[in-house]
Design a protein around this motif. Structure first.
Motif, PDB file in Angstrom:
ATOM      1  N   HIS A 151       0.811  -1.218   0.000  1.00  0.00           N
ATOM      2  CA  HIS A 151       0.000   0.000   0.000  1.00  0.00           C
ATOM      3  C   HIS A 151       0.847   1.272   0.000  1.00  0.00           C
ATOM      4  CE1 HIS A 151      -3.023  -2.968   1.171  1.00  0.00           C
ATOM      5  NE2 HIS A 151      -3.949  -2.088   0.852  1.00  0.00           N
ATOM      6  N   ARG A 152       2.154   1.092  -0.127  1.00  0.00           N
ATOM      7  CA  ARG A 152       3.087   2.223  -0.147  1.00  0.00           C
ATOM      8  C   ARG A 152       2.811   3.204   0.989  1.00  0.00           C
ATOM      9  NH1 ARG A 152       3.581   3.510  -6.707  1.00  0.00           N
ATOM     10  NH2 ARG A 152       4.241   1.391  -7.286  1.00  0.00           N
ATOM     11  N   LEU A 153       2.630   2.597   2.168  1.00  0.00           N
ATOM     12  CA  LEU A 153       2.309   3.363   3.363  1.00  0.00           C
ATOM     13  C   LEU A 153       3.400   3.126   4.406  1.00  0.00           C
ATOM     14  CD1 LEU A 153       0.197   5.074   4.953  1.00  0.00           C
ATOM     15  CD2 LEU A 153      -0.891   2.903   5.608  1.00  0.00           C
ATOM     16  N   THR A 154       3.885   4.194   4.988  1.00  0.00           N
ATOM     17  CA  THR A 154       4.901   4.063   6.029  1.00  0.00           C
ATOM     18  C   THR A 154       4.267   3.480   7.288  1.00  0.00           C
ATOM     19  OG1 THR A 154       6.104   5.972   5.171  1.00  0.00           O
ATOM     20  CG2 THR A 154       6.598   5.299   7.422  1.00  0.00           C
ATOM     21  N   PRO A 155       4.857   2.436   7.866  1.00  0.00           N
ATOM     22  CA  PRO A 155       4.278   1.875   9.089  1.00  0.00           C
ATOM     23  C   PRO A 155       4.305   2.896  10.222  1.00  0.00           C
ATOM     24  CG  PRO A 155       5.893   0.378   8.127  1.00  0.00           C
ATOM     25  CD  PRO A 155       6.035   1.683   7.412  1.00  0.00           C
ATOM     26  N   PRO A 156       3.372   2.815  11.157  1.00  0.00           N
ATOM     27  CA  PRO A 156       3.386   3.736  12.293  1.00  0.00           C
ATOM     28  C   PRO A 156       4.600   3.467  13.172  1.00  0.00           C
ATOM     29  CG  PRO A 156       1.829   1.959  12.669  1.00  0.00           C
ATOM     30  CD  PRO A 156       2.295   1.814  11.253  1.00  0.00           C
ATOM     31  N   ALA A 157       5.083   4.526  13.811  1.00  0.00           N
ATOM     32  CA  ALA A 157       6.265   4.387  14.653  1.00  0.00           C
ATOM     33  C   ALA A 157       5.992   4.744  16.107  1.00  0.00           C
ATOM     34  CB  ALA A 157       7.396   5.270  14.116  1.00  0.00           C
ATOM     35  N   SER A 158       4.836   5.340  16.396  1.00  0.00           N
ATOM     36  CA  SER A 158       4.583   5.859  17.736  1.00  0.00           C
ATOM     37  C   SER A 158       3.113   5.708  18.101  1.00  0.00           C
ATOM     38  CB  SER A 158       4.962   7.338  17.801  1.00  0.00           C
ATOM     39  OG  SER A 158       4.102   8.105  16.965  1.00  0.00           O
ATOM     40  N   PHE A 159       2.805   5.945  19.378  1.00  0.00           N
ATOM     41  CA  PHE A 159       1.408   5.971  19.808  1.00  0.00           C
ATOM     42  C   PHE A 159       0.628   7.013  19.017  1.00  0.00           C
ATOM     43  CE2 PHE A 159       3.199   4.265  23.894  1.00  0.00           C
ATOM     44  CZ  PHE A 159       2.453   3.104  23.941  1.00  0.00           C
ATOM     45  N   ALA A 160       1.211   8.179  18.849  1.00  0.00           N
ATOM     46  CA  ALA A 160       0.518   9.268  18.145  1.00  0.00           C
ATOM     47  C   ALA A 160       0.165   8.873  16.723  1.00  0.00           C
ATOM     48  CB  ALA A 160       1.385  10.526  18.152  1.00  0.00           C
ATOM     49  N   ASP A 161       1.066   8.157  16.043  1.00  0.00           N
ATOM     50  CA  ASP A 161       0.804   7.744  14.662  1.00  0.00           C
ATOM     51  C   ASP A 161      -0.456   6.894  14.560  1.00  0.00           C
ATOM     52  OD1 ASP A 161       3.075   9.042  13.845  1.00  0.00           O
ATOM     53  OD2 ASP A 161       4.288   7.222  13.611  1.00  0.00           O
ATOM     54  N   LEU A 162      -0.687   6.043  15.531  1.00  0.00           N
ATOM     55  CA  LEU A 162      -1.818   5.109  15.468  1.00  0.00           C
ATOM     56  C   LEU A 162      -3.165   5.807  15.385  1.00  0.00           C
ATOM     57  CD1 LEU A 162      -0.645   2.551  18.187  1.00  0.00           C
ATOM     58  CD2 LEU A 162      -0.513   2.273  15.699  1.00  0.00           C
ATOM     59  N   ALA A 163      -3.225   7.049  15.838  1.00  0.00           N
ATOM     60  CA  ALA A 163      -4.476   7.812  15.813  1.00  0.00           C
ATOM     61  C   ALA A 163      -4.625   8.645  14.544  1.00  0.00           C
ATOM     62  CB  ALA A 163      -4.561   8.719  17.042  1.00  0.00           C
ATOM     63  N   GLU A 164      -3.651   8.556  13.644  1.00  0.00           N
ATOM     64  CA  GLU A 164      -3.712   9.333  12.405  1.00  0.00           C
ATOM     65  C   GLU A 164      -4.666   8.680  11.393  1.00  0.00           C
ATOM     66  OE1 GLU A 164      -2.335  12.241  11.697  1.00  0.00           O
ATOM     67  OE2 GLU A 164      -1.498  12.369  13.723  1.00  0.00           O
ATOM     68  N   PRO A 165      -5.325   9.482  10.549  1.00  0.00           N
ATOM     69  CA  PRO A 165      -6.280   8.953   9.565  1.00  0.00           C
ATOM     70  C   PRO A 165      -5.699   7.893   8.638  1.00  0.00           C
ATOM     71  CG  PRO A 165      -6.495  11.331   9.744  1.00  0.00           C
ATOM     72  CD  PRO A 165      -5.287  10.961  10.555  1.00  0.00           C
ATOM     73  N   ALA A 166      -4.408   7.955   8.355  1.00  0.00           N
ATOM     74  CA  ALA A 166      -3.775   6.987   7.451  1.00  0.00           C
ATOM     75  C   ALA A 166      -3.894   5.555   7.973  1.00  0.00           C
ATOM     76  CB  ALA A 166      -2.305   7.345   7.245  1.00  0.00           C
TER      77      ALA A 166
END
Length: 359
Positions: A151-166
């Motif tokens: 999906h050419r998507l960067t994996p999440p790296a942090s707690f904050a990332d997990l809440a992002e729309p992506a």
């Protein structure tokens, strides 16, 4: 126990749990005689045959194991039987439940031989020596590398990332009231955002489509698209709360073994777990129990653990096997909480989390 399936795979490859495992009813007598020492543990206990045989030969003790369910269940049983324990040594109380066991007087003080080799940062009961650190590991979000590459998507790296729309509708986690990794993940968010901020964070996760299931087995082996079990089950969640040791498991037991694990770790989402063992207060065979605790922090046992229970050694003189370190993901800065802070807030946090996330 959260790593039960890992251990089951290991047993299938020739590794074994300790001899003479029994039910509560047939081991209620405790030590079983001066030449038998009884270990009470959660269901994920495992050790190699030759390592156990060496201890039994050198010590003169026959080791008997009473497996008492998952960690929380086993700790509760130990509390209920304090003073008249089912065995001599308890293994498997971790830092999320440690204060409960200590406050209830489950353990008798014993300073293990070789304690000087245990990293000081793991000695949460230093000075009183009611428990001895045995292993450590990290609860972290794992990700399916193939999904994110496709999906050419960067994996999440942090707690904050997990809440992002992506990452909407991509994460599955375990129920914090019924699962050890689920509780650890909740504690990690409390450590990261504080008592005043973790609830707001979970509101964001809920709005972003986090899925909650009862336990690790369902989350990792059914819902997670990156595990061997999840692929067979048609899992469609490429993010899961599991362990930093998941990558070695997925690689070591693959046929053929890949150059790199298909599972990655979001290092900014980790919470440190430490497991302890202790001599049970009222043990029938205290001398044998002391010898067993010494064995658990011996170099031979410490180096045997990673490929049996998929946890890391806590002693300075132990080196994890190359097959494990080849795929392991070291976590340098995990979230942590003092046992007293966990004791003071755990029940309230879980109650609030349940009301917020499940209702």
């Amino acid at each position: 126990m959260s790593k039960k399936t890992y251990v089951a795979v290991a047993v299938g490859l020739g590794l074994v749990s300790l001899s003479a495992c029994g039910s509560s009813s047939d081991t209620a007598g405790g030590g079983g005689g001066s030449k038998t020492v009884t270990l009470v543990s959660h269901d994920s206990w495992a050790v190699s045959k030759d390592v156990l045989a060496d201890f039994e030969k050198s010590s003169g003790y026959r080791v008997r194991v009473l497996k008492d369910g998952d960690a929380g269940q086993a700790v509760n049983k130990a509390i209920l039987s304090k003073g008249n324990p089912q065995g001599d040594v308890f293994f498997g109380v971790d830092n999320t439940l440690l204060s409960r066991a200590l406050d209830n007087g489950v353990f008798a003080p014993y300073k293990a031989k070789g304690l000087d080799q245990v990293e000081r940062r793991y000695q949460l009961d230093a000075g009183r020596n009611r428990v001895t650190p045995i292993d450590t590991g990290d609860i972290c979000v794992n990700y399916d590398k193939k999904y994110f590459a496709d999906h050419r998507l960067t994996p999440p790296a942090s707690f904050a990332d997990l809440a992002e729309p992506a990452y909407k509708n991509l994460l599955v986690t375990e129920n914090a009231s019924t699962s050890s990794p689920g509780l650890g993940f909740l504690l990690g968010t409390a450590a990261r955002y504080g008592d005043d901020g973790w609830q707001a964070y979970w509101k964001k996760l809920k709005a972003n489509g986090v899925k909650v299931v009862d336990g690790w087995e369902q989350a990792y082996n059914e819902e997670f698209s990156g595990s061997a079990g999840g692929k067979k089950a048609g899992g469609d969640r490429p993010l899961v709360v599991s362990y930093a040791s998941s990558p070695p498991v997925e690689a070591i037991y693959a046929d053929p073994q890949p150059k790199t694990s298909p599972v990655g770790v979001a290092k900014g989402t980790c919470f440190r777990q430490i497991e302890f063992a202790g001599l049970l207060d009222g043990a029938k065979n205290a001398k044998g129990g002391q010898a067993l605790v010494d064995f658990l922090i011996s170099k031979k046992f410490q180096e045997d653990m990673p490929l049996n229970m998929f946890v890391d050694p806590v002693t300075k003189n132990a080196t994890a096997p190359a097959a494990y370190t080849k795929y392991a993901v070291p976590v340098d800065d995990p979230e942590t909480l003092a046992p007293r802070a966990i004791a003071d807030h755990r029940d309230d946090w879980v109650k609030s989390w349940t009301s917020l996330v499940l209702k």
